[in-house]
Write a protein that holds these residues in place. Structure first.
Motif, PDB file in Angstrom:
ATOM      1  N   TYR A  19       0.850  -1.188   0.000  1.00 27.66           N
ATOM      2  CA  TYR A  19       0.000   0.000   0.000  1.00 27.66           C
ATOM      3  C   TYR A  19       0.885   1.238   0.000  1.00 27.66           C
ATOM      4  O   TYR A  19       2.094   1.152   0.121  1.00 27.66           O
ATOM      5  N   SER A  20       0.275   2.396  -0.082  1.00 27.34           N
ATOM      6  CA  SER A  20       1.065   3.625  -0.131  1.00 27.34           C
ATOM      7  C   SER A  20       1.413   4.143   1.257  1.00 27.34           C
ATOM      8  O   SER A  20       2.161   5.101   1.383  1.00 27.34           O
ATOM      9  N   SER A  21       0.873   3.531   2.310  1.00 22.59           N
ATOM     10  CA  SER A  21       1.151   4.012   3.660  1.00 22.59           C
ATOM     11  C   SER A  21       2.053   3.046   4.420  1.00 22.59           C
ATOM     12  O   SER A  21       2.277   1.913   3.999  1.00 22.59           O
ATOM     13  N   VAL A  22       2.542   3.510   5.554  1.00 22.71           N
ATOM     14  CA  VAL A  22       3.428   2.727   6.406  1.00 22.71           C
ATOM     15  C   VAL A  22       2.684   1.499   6.929  1.00 22.71           C
ATOM     16  O   VAL A  22       1.552   1.603   7.394  1.00 22.71           O
ATOM     17  N   SER A  23       3.313   0.325   6.833  1.00 18.79           N
ATOM     18  CA  SER A  23       2.719  -0.908   7.336  1.00 18.79           C
ATOM     19  C   SER A  23       3.324  -1.335   8.662  1.00 18.79           C
ATOM     20  O   SER A  23       2.670  -1.975   9.466  1.00 18.79           O
ATOM     21  N   LEU A  24       4.596  -0.998   8.873  1.00 17.47           N
ATOM     22  CA  LEU A  24       5.311  -1.523  10.029  1.00 17.47           C
ATOM     23  C   LEU A  24       6.361  -0.521  10.497  1.00 17.47           C
ATOM     24  O   LEU A  24       7.082   0.049   9.683  1.00 17.47           O
ATOM     25  N   ILE A  25       6.410  -0.314  11.811  1.00 17.51           N
ATOM     26  CA  ILE A  25       7.472   0.473  12.428  1.00 17.51           C
ATOM     27  C   ILE A  25       8.205  -0.480  13.364  1.00 17.51           C
ATOM     28  O   ILE A  25       7.597  -1.075  14.243  1.00 17.51           O
ATOM     29  N   ARG A  26       9.513  -0.615  13.165  1.00 18.01           N
ATOM     30  CA  ARG A  26      10.288  -1.556  13.974  1.00 18.01           C
ATOM     31  C   ARG A  26      11.416  -0.821  14.699  1.00 18.01           C
ATOM     32  O   ARG A  26      12.251  -0.194  14.057  1.00 18.01           O
ATOM     33  N   ILE A  27      11.405  -0.914  16.033  1.00 20.81           N
ATOM     34  CA  ILE A  27      12.502  -0.376  16.837  1.00 20.81           C
ATOM     35  C   ILE A  27      12.892  -1.434  17.863  1.00 20.81           C
ATOM     36  O   ILE A  27      12.065  -2.260  18.256  1.00 20.81           O
ATOM     37  N   GLN A  28      14.133  -1.402  18.280  1.00 24.94           N
ATOM     38  CA  GLN A  28      14.619  -2.312  19.314  1.00 24.94           C
ATOM     39  C   GLN A  28      14.544  -1.586  20.653  1.00 24.94           C
ATOM     40  O   GLN A  28      15.078  -0.490  20.790  1.00 24.94           O
ATOM     41  N   THR A  29      13.850  -2.186  21.619  1.00 27.06           N
ATOM     42  CA  THR A  29      13.754  -1.581  22.948  1.00 27.06           C
ATOM     43  C   THR A  29      14.486  -2.432  23.970  1.00 27.06           C
ATOM     44  O   THR A  29      14.925  -3.539  23.668  1.00 27.06           O
ATOM     45  N   ARG A  30      14.569  -1.910  25.164  1.00 28.72           N
ATOM     46  CA  ARG A  30      15.199  -2.631  26.259  1.00 28.72           C
ATOM     47  C   ARG A  30      14.162  -3.346  27.123  1.00 28.72           C
ATOM     48  O   ARG A  30      14.505  -3.917  28.144  1.00 28.72           O
ATOM     49  N   PHE A  31      12.893  -3.321  26.716  1.00 27.80           N
ATOM     50  CA  PHE A  31      11.837  -4.011  27.460  1.00 27.80           C
ATOM     51  C   PHE A  31      11.788  -5.477  27.060  1.00 27.80           C
ATOM     52  O   PHE A  31      11.886  -5.792  25.872  1.00 27.80           O
ATOM     53  N   PRO A  32      11.590  -6.379  28.006  1.00 26.01           N
ATOM     54  CA  PRO A  32      11.399  -7.789  27.644  1.00 26.01           C
ATOM     55  C   PRO A  32      10.098  -7.941  26.855  1.00 26.01           C
ATOM     56  O   PRO A  32       9.097  -7.281  27.149  1.00 26.01           O
ATOM     57  N   PHE A  33      10.104  -8.829  25.865  1.00 25.43           N
ATOM     58  CA  PHE A  33       8.927  -9.012  25.011  1.00 25.43           C
ATOM     59  C   PHE A  33       7.693  -9.389  25.815  1.00 25.43           C
ATOM     60  O   PHE A  33       6.600  -8.909  25.555  1.00 25.43           O
ATOM     61  N   GLY A  34       7.864 -10.243  26.812  1.00 29.94           N
ATOM     62  CA  GLY A  34       6.729 -10.670  27.630  1.00 29.94           C
ATOM     63  C   GLY A  34       6.049  -9.513  28.333  1.00 29.94           C
ATOM     64  O   GLY A  34       4.829  -9.464  28.446  1.00 29.94           O
ATOM     65  N   GLU A  35       6.833  -8.546  28.791  1.00 30.12           N
ATOM     66  CA  GLU A  35       6.264  -7.382  29.462  1.00 30.12           C
ATOM     67  C   GLU A  35       5.457  -6.527  28.477  1.00 30.12           C
ATOM     68  O   GLU A  35       4.376  -6.049  28.790  1.00 30.12           O
ATOM     69  N   VAL A  36       5.973  -6.365  27.263  1.00 30.77           N
ATOM     70  CA  VAL A  36       5.250  -5.602  26.243  1.00 30.77           C
ATOM     71  C   VAL A  36       3.953  -6.321  25.883  1.00 30.77           C
ATOM     72  O   VAL A  36       2.890  -5.713  25.800  1.00 30.77           O
ATOM     73  N   TRP A  37       4.025  -7.617  25.706  1.00 33.41           N
ATOM     74  CA  TRP A  37       2.852  -8.410  25.325  1.00 33.41           C
ATOM     75  C   TRP A  37       1.769  -8.315  26.396  1.00 33.41           C
ATOM     76  O   TRP A  37       0.597  -8.135  26.105  1.00 33.41           O
ATOM     77  N   VAL A  38       2.157  -8.418  27.665  1.00 32.46           N
ATOM     78  CA  VAL A  38       1.182  -8.318  28.758  1.00 32.46           C
ATOM     79  C   VAL A  38       0.560  -6.946  28.779  1.00 32.46           C
ATOM     80  O   VAL A  38      -0.640  -6.801  29.012  1.00 32.46           O
ATOM     81  N   HIS A  39       1.336  -5.908  28.492  1.00 32.13           N
ATOM     82  CA  HIS A  39       0.822  -4.542  28.602  1.00 32.13           C
ATOM     83  C   HIS A  39      -0.086  -4.144  27.437  1.00 32.13           C
ATOM     84  O   HIS A  39      -1.145  -3.567  27.645  1.00 32.13           O
ATOM     85  N   ILE A  40       0.331  -4.422  26.209  1.00 32.43           N
ATOM     86  CA  ILE A  40      -0.452  -3.935  25.058  1.00 32.43           C
ATOM     87  C   ILE A  40      -1.267  -5.018  24.375  1.00 32.43           C
ATOM     88  O   ILE A  40      -2.046  -4.721  23.489  1.00 32.43           O
ATOM     89  N   GLY A  41      -1.104  -6.271  24.749  1.00 40.62           N
ATOM     90  CA  GLY A  41      -1.930  -7.338  24.195  1.00 40.62           C
ATOM     91  C   GLY A  41      -1.231  -8.117  23.078  1.00 40.62           C
ATOM     92  O   GLY A  41      -0.125  -7.816  22.691  1.00 40.62           O
ATOM     93  N   THR A  42      -1.943  -9.103  22.575  1.00 39.36           N
ATOM     94  CA  THR A  42      -1.438  -9.984  21.543  1.00 39.36           C
ATOM     95  C   THR A  42      -1.221  -9.218  20.239  1.00 39.36           C
ATOM     96  O   THR A  42      -2.087  -8.451  19.825  1.00 39.36           O
ATOM     97  N   PRO A  43      -0.081  -9.407  19.562  1.00 41.89           N
ATOM     98  CA  PRO A  43       0.140  -8.733  18.285  1.00 41.89           C
ATOM     99  C   PRO A  43      -0.873  -9.204  17.239  1.00 41.89           C
ATOM    100  O   PRO A  43      -1.318 -10.347  17.277  1.00 41.89           O
ATOM    101  N   VAL A  44      -1.211  -8.308  16.317  1.00 41.08           N
ATOM    102  CA  VAL A  44      -2.163  -8.664  15.247  1.00 41.08           C
ATOM    103  C   VAL A  44      -1.462  -8.812  13.928  1.00 41.08           C
ATOM    104  O   VAL A  44      -0.425  -8.370  13.695  1.00 41.08           O
TER     105      VAL A  44
END
Length: 132
Positions: A107-132
């Motif tokens: 598409y003509s718009s942004v599909s994905l923004i990828r950055i590396q953080t220092r947060f454990p993946f499990g903590e992000v998943w618990v906070h914002i929910g299951t990825p779609v």
């Protein structure tokens, strides 16, 4: 013998339950504030650094990144991907040893923004929910 095994099982169950309880009640306010409050974004929108997936086009994202104080150098690859290096002014939760990436897929718009953080993946998943 069965009494010993039963007592051991109960102790193990209580120990594991306590550990899971500690993990879930651990404060994640810092995670929520950093991931959901980015400069140029509204509080309840899926947005990072003023770029909204599905809305912002690749040229708009490129222009936003060039002006952003967190970004050092921006470059594109085949007009469907933008990569940038960090300036050192970014928040501490961003791992600056990995470049940021934006990808457009079909598409003509942004599909994905990828950055590396220092947060454990499990903590992000618990906070914002299951990825779609």
């Amino acid at each position: 013998m069965i009494r010993i095994i039963l007592r051991l099982a109960i102790v193990m169950f209580i120990g594991c339950s306590a550990l899971l309880l500690v993990i879930h009640v651990r404060p994640t306010a810092a995670l929520g504030e950093t991931l959901l409050e980015s400069p140029g974004c509204e509080r309840a929108s899926a947005c990072f650094m003023g770029i909204r997936p599905g809305v912002t086009t690749i040229p708009q994202a490129f222009a936003l990144l060039q002006q952003h104080p967190w970004v050092n150098y921006v470059y594109t690859q085949q007009y469907t991907q933008i990569t940038w290096t960090w300036s050192g002014a970014q928040p501490a939760y961003i791992d600056d040893s990995f470049p940021g990436t934006i990808i457009q897929r079909g598409y003509s718009s942004v599909s994905l923004i990828r950055i590396q953080t220092r947060f454990p993946f499990g903590e992000v998943w618990v906070h914002i929910g299951t990825p779609v």
